[in-house]
Scaffold this active site. Structure first.
Site, PDB file in Angstrom:
ATOM      1  N   ASP A 148       0.728  -1.187   0.030  1.00  0.00           N
ATOM      2  CA  ASP A 148       0.018  -0.072  -0.110  1.00  0.00           C
ATOM      3  C   ASP A 148       1.045   1.164  -0.014  1.00  0.00           C
ATOM      4  O   ASP A 148       1.571   1.546   0.963  1.00  0.00           O
ATOM      5  CB  ASP A 148      -0.837   0.046   1.358  1.00  0.00           C
ATOM      6  CG  ASP A 148      -2.034   0.802   1.230  1.00  0.00           C
ATOM      7  OD1 ASP A 148      -2.089   1.731   0.441  1.00  0.00           O
ATOM      8  OD2 ASP A 148      -3.017   0.556   1.914  1.00  0.00           O
ATOM      9  N   ASP A 179      -2.526   4.478  -2.772  1.00  0.00           N
ATOM     10  CA  ASP A 179      -3.796   5.354  -1.897  1.00  0.00           C
ATOM     11  C   ASP A 179      -3.938   6.771  -2.555  1.00  0.00           C
ATOM     12  O   ASP A 179      -3.095   7.253  -3.131  1.00  0.00           O
ATOM     13  CB  ASP A 179      -2.635   5.685  -0.560  1.00  0.00           C
ATOM     14  CG  ASP A 179      -3.776   6.235   0.556  1.00  0.00           C
ATOM     15  OD1 ASP A 179      -4.477   5.418   1.044  1.00  0.00           O
ATOM     16  OD2 ASP A 179      -3.360   7.497   0.883  1.00  0.00           O
ATOM     17  N   GLU A 236      -6.778   3.893  -5.734  1.00  0.00           N
ATOM     18  CA  GLU A 236      -8.093   4.236  -5.095  1.00  0.00           C
ATOM     19  C   GLU A 236      -8.374   5.655  -5.631  1.00  0.00           C
ATOM     20  O   GLU A 236      -7.476   6.719  -5.716  1.00  0.00           O
ATOM     21  CB  GLU A 236      -7.359   4.734  -3.490  1.00  0.00           C
ATOM     22  CG  GLU A 236      -8.721   4.829  -2.422  1.00  0.00           C
ATOM     23  CD  GLU A 236      -8.359   5.403  -1.398  1.00  0.00           C
ATOM     24  OE1 GLU A 236      -9.310   5.305  -0.357  1.00  0.00           O
ATOM     25  OE2 GLU A 236      -7.459   5.575  -1.243  1.00  0.00           O
ATOM     26  N   HIS A 264     -10.771  -1.074   5.061  1.00  0.00           N
ATOM     27  CA  HIS A 264     -10.467  -0.436   6.404  1.00  0.00           C
ATOM     28  C   HIS A 264     -10.898   0.961   6.778  1.00  0.00           C
ATOM     29  O   HIS A 264     -10.915   1.472   7.695  1.00  0.00           O
ATOM     30  CB  HIS A 264      -8.694  -0.441   6.622  1.00  0.00           C
ATOM     31  CG  HIS A 264      -8.229   0.786   5.641  1.00  0.00           C
ATOM     32  ND1 HIS A 264      -8.096   0.303   4.187  1.00  0.00           N
ATOM     33  CD2 HIS A 264      -7.711   1.822   5.773  1.00  0.00           C
ATOM     34  CE1 HIS A 264      -7.423   1.164   3.716  1.00  0.00           C
ATOM     35  NE2 HIS A 264      -7.159   2.160   4.402  1.00  0.00           N
ATOM     36  N   ASP A 265     -11.584   1.428   5.399  1.00  0.00           N
ATOM     37  CA  ASP A 265     -12.195   2.725   5.727  1.00  0.00           C
ATOM     38  C   ASP A 265     -13.872   2.960   5.747  1.00  0.00           C
ATOM     39  O   ASP A 265     -14.642   3.743   6.007  1.00  0.00           O
ATOM     40  CB  ASP A 265     -11.857   3.681   4.377  1.00  0.00           C
ATOM     41  CG  ASP A 265     -10.314   4.124   4.633  1.00  0.00           C
ATOM     42  OD1 ASP A 265      -9.673   4.006   5.331  1.00  0.00           O
ATOM     43  OD2 ASP A 265      -9.813   4.019   3.339  1.00  0.00           O
TER      44      ASP A 265
HETATM   45  C1  GLC Z   1      -7.015   6.474   2.075  1.00  0.00           C
HETATM   46  C2  GLC Z   1      -6.585   5.534   3.066  1.00  0.00           C
HETATM   47  C3  GLC Z   1      -7.040   6.075   4.097  1.00  0.00           C
HETATM   48  C4  GLC Z   1      -6.398   7.182   4.499  1.00  0.00           C
HETATM   49  C5  GLC Z   1      -6.148   8.326   3.406  1.00  0.00           C
HETATM   50  C6  GLC Z   1      -5.125   9.115   3.579  1.00  0.00           C
HETATM   51  O1  GLC Z   1      -8.175   6.784   1.783  1.00  0.00           O
HETATM   52  O2  GLC Z   1      -7.505   4.398   2.856  1.00  0.00           O
HETATM   53  O3  GLC Z   1      -7.175   5.158   5.328  1.00  0.00           O
HETATM   54  O4  GLC Z   1      -6.821   7.716   5.767  1.00  0.00           O
HETATM   55  O5  GLC Z   1      -6.239   7.569   2.358  1.00  0.00           O
HETATM   56  O6  GLC Z   1      -3.949   8.690   3.183  1.00  0.00           O
END
Ligand code: GLC
Length: 550
Positions: free
Chosen positions: A100, A196, A252, A325-326
């Site tokens: 990640d 990310d 993402e 995880h979010d």
């Molecule tokens: C992404 C991650 C999240 C994090 C954010 C900032 O959305 O999945 O957990 O807080 O990025 O890095």
């Protein structure tokens, strides 16, 4: 140079939130050796790859999504040797490893930022984004997206929080440093990257004010997400890192439309393998402003999922996910938390993984784990949730109402320890867990489910096997069947076979006459053994079936 570039098209990727997966040394925090010890479990489930959330050195303001050294393992998660051992053992088992990478921002404690903030004349000043005046954008975790630096009197951009300053990707030196990081891990032998918030890396030339929303600030996404230059940057990374190492990449991509997703993922554009789009899980309002009590509308959900299937077809495989995880856990969100917990967990798995794409399974989802049930602010750990709770209180909500909203939506729901057993701390740690374990671990845990042929675990394992072995489910085109409220039904068709996936998304019986040709179909998978669906067209609450046309 690796040559196998297609392994991921129909793969099952298991996401590990390292902090909450398995603690091997009793400090209350999951770690790399903990993952290594659980590889047999992951082999038993039948996953092709694991995505491990960031374990690089970090002050941990956002649990590792604030990296202060991309080349070092944070001691709380283990050592570089531990990582190499995990990589080797996973590869021996045929499990690939996806890292990640958080490249939109660093930690404010990263030496790059320390140097940047030291003076206006710093050689690295331009590695981050500095302005004399802020605009009205809010940050993801609350407050302004601009953070005043006392020493030099300017504001820096931190779209997530002050502890996470955004890198300036326009600067070629920044892109060079990022590529060095990626090369380092690719050389070590990792198989891919989850990137990310990658849709946010290219910032606009100007920083126009936006329309202020419930948070008191404007949403930055419309101005930042999918800026055309992001595609140039990704092509550069692809040419220099992703393609030469044949890496799998999943970006993402918040606020991504289907048209944009095609740009990121079309093979001839040489950018990413696939992207996470959030349209389906954003239907309760979490994309723009998450702290509301809106619920996902099932009919809208079906339309979105099917539109993405159709739209991605022949262009790229969708990244199929309910949980990460979010996100709050999917059974708490769309299923039934009591009587039909297992049945609804299985149905939700079939509904999604019956589709075409890469299946992402988030730790504990294969057990039908539920959300954390947080009742006080003191139980929360997540920076976003703490700030969200405080903002609701400032807006006039009482403690009970604010906690009700936060408890339903908090990312901590997904971060309670993985439930390994009915024992102390759900078998996650012999020490004091960093976050409270789910109260339901006595009923919901891996040890119990591994012994039971009708568990959510067994169903998920069988579903993943079918996806792997049945060409119709791996390659077949998807055709939606006749629509009926509360029911999701689609066919997958390959050369000479057709398979039907039919799901009752509701807690009520549904009548959905078996589509033509399937009445004598063979049941490949069902969450209601002995069901009479093919005979009487009646779907029981949360019933699902995967049928093969004779
Ligand atoms: C992404 C991650 C999240 C994090 C954010 C900032 O959305 O999945 O957990 O807080 O990025 O890095």
């Amino acid at each position: 140079m690796k040559t196998d570039t297609s392994w991921w098209k129909n793969a099952a990727v298991y996401e590990i939130y390292i902090r909450s997966f398995f603690d091997s040394d009793g400090d209350g925090i999951g770690d790399l050796n903990g993952i290594r010890q659980k590889l047999p479990y992951l082999s038993a489930l039948g996953v092709d790859a694991i995505w491990i959330t960031p374990f690089f050195q970090s002050p941990g303001v956002d649990n590792g999504y604030d990296i202060s050294d991309y080349y070092a393992v944070d001691p709380q998660y283990g050592t570089m040797e531990d990582f190499r051992a995990l990589l080797a053992e996973a590869h021996e088992r045929g499990i690939r490893i996806i890292l990640d990478m958080v490249l939109n921002h660093t930690s404010a404690l990263h030496p790059w930022f320390q140097e940047s903030r030291a003076s206006r004349a710093s050689r690295k000043r331009d590695w981050y984004i500095w302005r004399d005046e802020p605009n009205n954008w809010g940050s993801q975790f609350g407050g302004s997206a601009w953070h005043r630096d006392r020493e030099t009197g300017q504001y820096y951009l931190g779209l997530f929080s002050a502890a996470q300053p955004d890198l300036n990707w326009q600067n070629p030196q920044v892109r060079g440093a990022v590529k060095d990081v990626l090369h380092f891990w690719a050389d070590m032998g990792v198989d891919g990257f989850r990137l990310d918030v990658i849709s946010l890396i290219a910032k606009p030339e100007d920083y126009p004010d936006g329309e202020v929303n419930e948070s008191g600030f404007a949403d930055f996404h419309p101005f930042v997400a999918n800026n055309p230059r992001v595609h140039d940057y990704l092509r550069e990374l692809n040419a220099e890192v992703f393609a030469p190492y044949a890496l799998f990449t999943v970006g993402e991509a918040s606020a991504v439309t289907l048209a944009e997703a095609r740009k990121y993922c079309a093979a001839d554009r040489h950018e990413l393998s696939t992207v996470f789009s959030f349209e389906h899980v954003g239907l309760d309002g979490s994309e723009e402003y998450k702290w509301t009590d809106r619920r996902i509308d099932l009919e809208e959900l079906k339309r979105v999922l099917l539109r993405w299937q159709e739209g991605a077809e022949a262009c790229f495989p969708n990244a199929l996910f309910w949980c990460n995880h979010d996100q709050p856990r999917i059974v708490s969100r769309l299923g039934d938390k009591s009587t039909y917990r297992e049945r609804s967990a299985k149905m939700l798995a079939a509904a999604l993984y019956g589709m075409r794409g890469v299946a992402f399974v988030y730790q504990g989802q294969e057990l039908g784990m539920l959300g954390g049930g947080f009742s006080s602010r003191a139980e929360l750990r997540d920076i976003e949730s703490l700030q969200g709770y405080d903002a609701l209180r400032r807006a006039g909500y009482g403690d009970k109402d604010a906690m009700a909203i936060v408890s339903a939506k908090t990312r901590d729901n997904a971060r309670t320890p993985m439930q390994w057993s009915a024992g102390r701390n759900a078998g996650f740690s012999s020490g004091e867990p960093w976050i409270k374990p789910g109260e339901n671990h006595e009923a919901i845990n891996a040890e119990e489910q591994l012994k039971r042929g009708d568990s959510v675990f067994a169903f998920t394992r069988e579903l993943l096997r079918l996806r792997r072995e049945d060409p119709c489910l791996s390659e077949g085109r998807l055709f939606p069947c006749e629509d009926k409220p509360g029911v999701l039904a689609y066919e997958r068709r390959s050369d000479n076979r057709s398979v039907l996936v039919v799901c009752n998304l509701t807690a009520e019986d549904q009548r959905y006459p078996c589509p033509e040709g399937y009445a004598d179909g063979r049941v490949l998978l069902s969450n209601c053994p002995g069901s009479c669906y093919t005979a009487d067209g009646r779907l029981m609450p949360y019933e699902c079936a995967i049928l093969e046309k004779p």
